[in-house]
Design a protein around this motif. Structure first.
Motif, PDB file in Angstrom:
ATOM      1  N   SER A 134     -15.865  62.615 -55.159  1.00  0.00           N
ATOM      2  CA  SER A 134     -16.777  62.209 -56.332  1.00  0.00           C
ATOM      3  C   SER A 134     -16.155  62.789 -57.446  1.00  0.00           C
ATOM      4  CB  SER A 134     -18.015  63.048 -56.041  1.00  0.00           C
ATOM      5  OG  SER A 134     -18.961  62.921 -57.114  1.00  0.00           O
ATOM      6  N   TYR A 135     -16.488  62.933 -58.629  1.00  0.00           N
ATOM      7  CA  TYR A 135     -15.849  63.431 -59.600  1.00  0.00           C
ATOM      8  C   TYR A 135     -16.658  64.655 -60.114  1.00  0.00           C
ATOM      9  CZ  TYR A 135     -13.748  59.014 -58.919  1.00  0.00           C
ATOM     10  OH  TYR A 135     -12.807  58.048 -58.234  1.00  0.00           O
ATOM     11  N   VAL A 136     -15.829  65.687 -60.951  1.00  0.00           N
ATOM     12  CA  VAL A 136     -16.801  66.741 -61.668  1.00  0.00           C
ATOM     13  C   VAL A 136     -16.505  66.441 -62.945  1.00  0.00           C
ATOM     14  CG1 VAL A 136     -16.916  68.354 -59.834  1.00  0.00           C
ATOM     15  CG2 VAL A 136     -14.744  68.207 -61.180  1.00  0.00           C
ATOM     16  N   GLY A 137     -17.586  66.572 -63.729  1.00  0.00           N
ATOM     17  CA  GLY A 137     -17.542  66.537 -65.201  1.00  0.00           C
ATOM     18  C   GLY A 137     -17.520  65.320 -65.636  1.00  0.00           C
TER      19      GLY A 137
ATOM     20  N   PHE B  15     -15.415  62.775 -67.039  1.00  0.00           N
ATOM     21  CA  PHE B  15     -14.578  61.826 -66.955  1.00  0.00           C
ATOM     22  C   PHE B  15     -14.216  61.532 -65.535  1.00  0.00           C
ATOM     23  CE2 PHE B  15     -13.622  63.724 -71.196  1.00  0.00           C
ATOM     24  CZ  PHE B  15     -13.853  62.559 -71.882  1.00  0.00           C
ATOM     25  N   GLN B  16     -14.183  60.272 -65.032  1.00  0.00           N
ATOM     26  CA  GLN B  16     -13.981  59.891 -63.819  1.00  0.00           C
ATOM     27  C   GLN B  16     -12.356  59.559 -63.657  1.00  0.00           C
ATOM     28  OE1 GLN B  16     -16.873  57.494 -61.896  1.00  0.00           O
ATOM     29  NE2 GLN B  16     -18.316  59.025 -62.439  1.00  0.00           N
ATOM     30  N   ASN B  17     -11.571  60.299 -63.396  1.00  0.00           N
ATOM     31  CA  ASN B  17     -10.261  60.068 -63.071  1.00  0.00           C
ATOM     32  C   ASN B  17      -9.534  60.937 -62.068  1.00  0.00           C
ATOM     33  OD1 ASN B  17      -9.716  62.369 -64.148  1.00  0.00           O
ATOM     34  ND2 ASN B  17      -9.921  61.489 -66.476  1.00  0.00           N
ATOM     35  N   GLU B  18      -8.336  60.632 -61.748  1.00  0.00           N
ATOM     36  CA  GLU B  18      -7.525  61.368 -60.865  1.00  0.00           C
ATOM     37  C   GLU B  18      -7.831  62.814 -60.683  1.00  0.00           C
ATOM     38  OE1 GLU B  18      -6.196  60.521 -57.526  1.00  0.00           O
ATOM     39  OE2 GLU B  18      -7.384  58.634 -58.029  1.00  0.00           O
ATOM     40  N   GLU B  19      -7.626  63.500 -62.138  1.00  0.00           N
ATOM     41  CA  GLU B  19      -7.774  64.870 -62.361  1.00  0.00           C
ATOM     42  C   GLU B  19      -9.157  65.295 -62.055  1.00  0.00           C
ATOM     43  OE1 GLU B  19      -5.676  63.289 -65.399  1.00  0.00           O
ATOM     44  OE2 GLU B  19      -4.509  63.293 -63.559  1.00  0.00           O
ATOM     45  N   SER B  20     -10.173  64.649 -62.263  1.00  0.00           N
ATOM     46  CA  SER B  20     -11.590  65.092 -61.929  1.00  0.00           C
ATOM     47  C   SER B  20     -12.210  64.573 -60.441  1.00  0.00           C
ATOM     48  CB  SER B  20     -12.327  64.512 -62.868  1.00  0.00           C
ATOM     49  OG  SER B  20     -12.597  63.043 -62.801  1.00  0.00           O
ATOM     50  N   LYS B  21     -11.151  64.211 -59.788  1.00  0.00           N
ATOM     51  CA  LYS B  21     -11.536  63.803 -58.260  1.00  0.00           C
ATOM     52  C   LYS B  21     -11.716  65.122 -57.504  1.00  0.00           C
ATOM     53  CE  LYS B  21     -10.160  60.273 -55.002  1.00  0.00           C
ATOM     54  NZ  LYS B  21      -9.167  59.348 -55.140  1.00  0.00           N
ATOM     55  N   VAL B  22     -13.028  65.039 -56.830  1.00  0.00           N
ATOM     56  CA  VAL B  22     -13.178  66.200 -55.886  1.00  0.00           C
ATOM     57  C   VAL B  22     -13.706  65.548 -54.370  1.00  0.00           C
ATOM     58  CG1 VAL B  22     -13.723  68.082 -57.147  1.00  0.00           C
ATOM     59  CG2 VAL B  22     -15.597  66.689 -56.661  1.00  0.00           C
ATOM     60  N   TYR B  23     -13.741  66.397 -53.559  1.00  0.00           N
ATOM     61  CA  TYR B  23     -14.155  65.825 -52.038  1.00  0.00           C
ATOM     62  C   TYR B  23     -15.338  66.634 -51.394  1.00  0.00           C
ATOM     63  CZ  TYR B  23      -9.485  63.504 -52.516  1.00  0.00           C
ATOM     64  OH  TYR B  23      -8.566  63.079 -52.983  1.00  0.00           O
ATOM     65  N   LEU B  24     -16.035  65.947 -50.780  1.00  0.00           N
ATOM     66  CA  LEU B  24     -17.276  66.697 -50.022  1.00  0.00           C
ATOM     67  C   LEU B  24     -16.333  67.307 -48.908  1.00  0.00           C
ATOM     68  CD1 LEU B  24     -20.212  64.505 -50.065  1.00  0.00           C
ATOM     69  CD2 LEU B  24     -19.369  65.725 -51.838  1.00  0.00           C
ATOM     70  N   ARG B  25     -16.925  68.561 -48.597  1.00  0.00           N
ATOM     71  CA  ARG B  25     -15.985  69.042 -47.487  1.00  0.00           C
ATOM     72  C   ARG B  25     -16.399  68.429 -46.019  1.00  0.00           C
ATOM     73  NH1 ARG B  25     -19.603  74.603 -47.083  1.00  0.00           N
ATOM     74  NH2 ARG B  25     -21.281  73.556 -45.949  1.00  0.00           N
ATOM     75  N   PRO B  26     -14.985  68.139 -45.288  1.00  0.00           N
ATOM     76  CA  PRO B  26     -15.429  67.444 -43.926  1.00  0.00           C
ATOM     77  C   PRO B  26     -15.537  68.564 -42.962  1.00  0.00           C
ATOM     78  CG  PRO B  26     -13.147  67.552 -44.626  1.00  0.00           C
ATOM     79  CD  PRO B  26     -13.669  68.201 -45.743  1.00  0.00           C
ATOM     80  N   GLU B  27     -15.418  69.580 -43.261  1.00  0.00           N
ATOM     81  CA  GLU B  27     -15.613  70.815 -42.371  1.00  0.00           C
ATOM     82  C   GLU B  27     -15.992  72.212 -43.093  1.00  0.00           C
ATOM     83  OE1 GLU B  27     -11.787  71.278 -40.181  1.00  0.00           O
ATOM     84  OE2 GLU B  27     -11.245  72.856 -41.415  1.00  0.00           O
ATOM     85  N   THR B  28     -16.896  73.020 -42.573  1.00  0.00           N
ATOM     86  CA  THR B  28     -17.135  74.372 -43.410  1.00  0.00           C
ATOM     87  C   THR B  28     -16.123  75.314 -43.215  1.00  0.00           C
ATOM     88  OG1 THR B  28     -18.095  75.501 -41.245  1.00  0.00           O
ATOM     89  CG2 THR B  28     -19.494  73.858 -42.680  1.00  0.00           C
ATOM     90  N   ALA B  29     -15.032  75.064 -42.358  1.00  0.00           N
ATOM     91  CA  ALA B  29     -13.955  76.085 -41.883  1.00  0.00           C
ATOM     92  C   ALA B  29     -13.241  76.693 -43.095  1.00  0.00           C
ATOM     93  CB  ALA B  29     -13.015  75.694 -40.981  1.00  0.00           C
ATOM     94  N   GLN B  30     -12.945  75.506 -44.024  1.00  0.00           N
ATOM     95  CA  GLN B  30     -11.840  75.784 -45.149  1.00  0.00           C
ATOM     96  C   GLN B  30     -12.376  76.779 -46.224  1.00  0.00           C
ATOM     97  OE1 GLN B  30      -8.639  75.337 -44.750  1.00  0.00           O
ATOM     98  NE2 GLN B  30      -9.064  74.072 -42.792  1.00  0.00           N
TER      99      GLN B  30
END
Ligand code: ATP
Length: 540
Positions: free
Chosen positions: A233-236, A238-253
């Motif tokens: 997904s994107y935070v903020g 603008f939607q670009n490579e800098e604003s790209k984030v991920y939904l966690r695939p595991e809680t461990a990290q």
């Protein structure tokens, strides 16, 4: 006992829908593949399993190998973390399943789930005539296939038939296929040499000749392509490579990122654990088997930080402890399996890994993963230390040493745990008012007691309501005055409610109620003022 025609899984899925355990997500829009919603009973059951885990991990952790209770604290971290987290953890580069699409059947498979049988045919002079690669076949197809083999031999060409097979046997069709494959194998072994190979081990030319698991023609499978499992997904604004984030695939990290803060702000030192329960997201290539493999699910994970030299000792401790815990939750010994992952199959950083597997109806007679216990060495902390340029060492003031702790991770699926416990609990008995009923461990049952006035008059509802108003303070209870008593029992049996308390004419004079036990269907008289302590004893 005669069993209905429909498969156990189909019956369980429909019971779950009918009684409000689990519904397909977005159902009124036709559903969304890989997503399920938990209904009132399912949510309660899931919360009860989660709470039992939390209690046994954080509130009252087990006694360690040294005879002292182990030390574990709980946290709750964000689903979205700094994207560097996933670079450091290896998820961004490594968390990709290779997938294969079938142009004929339109189905998608994980490349590592496809196996092929390679057959080498020889003629009477033992001269190699052709090599064929094929999967299991239905018995009635056997003759056809053999005839085809002979025809193809004449053409001297090669074919490969594939079948879907998960290394951990969670493919719905796996067992059926394996049985048939063995059957087939024994029939043709005398004439042919048969070797089983993973699809991914074939070269491109060979792969192009494979007949897909659900296809009739050869060459309909695409080359394996990588498929990143993380949702982004994107935070903020603008939607670009800098604003790209991920939904966690595991809680461990999230735990590793906060390990230093926990160390600095709580009175813990290795060996100690940090536990977390929460949602994880994986854009699974092939979500399947009800809530077994979904794209949004919940995990119960604990990272246990230990001095490096004690790693193997704690690994053994946690594998045994987690096996014991699932048994305590109600999974029978015969249905749980410790699968020690071999050297070649483990993640490269893991010194030891054991999967705790359950015999789900769709894997039976084999097992599928329920929880993984991994000795992850200092891999995660080392990676985050490097990527964040933050020193994550533990400084042991007494011993005057500093080190990166090693980590043992018991990582369990909560939603997958709900499934395992439902599968275990499901009972079918035509002699009962409700042939389908759930034999859940009483303390995990969504409703602990049903409270019924035998008839909705003659002073019975008043007594029943009073009892309900009292019991509801300590136990999840349901008051029900409608329908015949048999129907009310049946409804409670389907919900897995361990006790039904009936107030009848006798109660008004003798001050006794009738308590029916779900498992035995036996009834006993209990004094009205003893019901609360009766329930507390039985549910503890
Ligand atoms: P699998 O091999 O089944 O894909 P995994 O080895 O990738 O699982 P882990 O990363 O070890 O799984 O996750 C720990 C636990 O989380 C698993 O044992 C399982 O119970 C649960 N889990 C993982 N993926 C899913 C999913 N897609 N749906 C439901 N539960 C899951």
């Amino acid at each position: 006992m005669p069993q209905p025609e429909t498969s156990l899984m189909n019956r369980l899925v429909s019971l779950c829908k009918r009684r409000g355990f689990v519904y397909p997500a977005s159902e009124i829009y036709g559903g969304l593949n890989g997503f399920w919603d938990f209904g009132p009973l399912g949510t309660q059951l899931k919360n009860n399993i989660r709470d039992a885990w939390w209690r046994d991990m954080v509130d009252c952790p087990p006694i360690g190998p040294d005879g002292q209770p182990v030390s574990i604290v709980g946290i709750d971290t964000s689903i979205i973390q700094h994207p560097k987290t996933w670079e450091a953890s290896g998820h961004l580069s490594g968390f990709a399943d290779l997938m294969v699409d079938c142009k004929e059947s339109k189905k998608r498979y994980r490349a590592d789930h496809i196996n092929v049988f390679e057959v080498t045919m020889r003629d009477e002079d033992k001269e190699e005539k052709a090599r064929l690669f094929f999967s299991y076949v239905e018995p009635e197809q056997l003759n056809e296939i053999v005839a085809g083999l002979i025809k193809r031999t004449k053409k001297d060409s090669q074919y490969y038939l594939s079948f879907e097979r998960h290394p951990r046997n969670d493919s719905e069709k796996y067992c059926r296929e394996e049985g048939l494959a063995n059957n087939f194998l024994s029939k043709i072994q005398s004439d042919f040499i048969l070797i089983e190979r993973p699809f991914t081990a074939l070269n491109a030319e060979e792969q192009a000749k494979v007949i897909g698991p659900d296809a009739k023609n050869a060459g309909t499978l695409t080359e394996p392509r990588s498929f990143n499992l993380m949702f982004n997904s994107y935070v903020g604004v603008f939607q670009n490579e800098e604003s790209k984030v991920y939904l966690r695939p595991e809680t461990a990290q999230g735990i590793f990122l906060q390990y230093k803060n926990v160390l600095d702000t709580s009175r813990v030192k290795p060996p100690f654990g940090i536990a977390q329960v929460g949602k994880s997201f994986r854009n699974e290539v092939t979500p399947r088997n009800f809530i077994f493999r979904t794209r949004e699910f919940e995990q119960m994970e604990m990272e246990f930080f230990v001095p490096p030299e004690d790693g193997m000792k704690w690994y053994e401790f946690w594998v045994a402890e987690r096996l014991r815990w699932w048994g305590e939750m109600g999974l029978s010994k015969a249905n749980i399996f410790r699968h020690e992952i071999g050297d070649g199959d483990r993640a490269f950083y893991s010194a030891a890994t054991a999967d705790i597997e359950y015999k789900y109806p769709f894997t039976d007679p084999n097992f599928g993963e329920l929880e993984g216990v991994a000795y992850r060495t200092d891999y995660d902390l080392k990676q985050h230390q490097t990527f964040s340029k933050t020193n994550l060492e533990y400084i042991d003031q007494e011993a005057k040493t500093r080190y990166l702790p090693h980590v043992i991770e018991p990582a369990a699926g909560l939603t997958r745990g709900v499934l395992a416990l439902l599968c275990e609990a499901y009972q079918y008995d035509e002699s009962r008012a409700s042939p389908e009923w759930l034999k859940l461990k009483p303390s995990l049952a969504p409703i602990k007691a049903g409270i019924f006035p035998l008839v909705n008059k003659d002073g019975m509802p008043e007594v029943a309501e009073k009892l309900f108003m009292d019991l509801r303070k300590t136990h999840t209870c349901q008051y029900d005055a409608k329908q015949s008593i048999g129907k009310r029992y049946a409804r409670m049996d389907e919900a897995g409610t361990p006790f039904c308390i009936t107030i009848d004419g006798d109660t008004l004079t003798s001050q006794n109620v009738t308590i029916r036990n779900r498992d035995t269907a036996q009834q006993e008289k209990v004094a009205l003022d003893q019901v609360k302590s009766y329930l507390s004893t039985k549910l503890s």
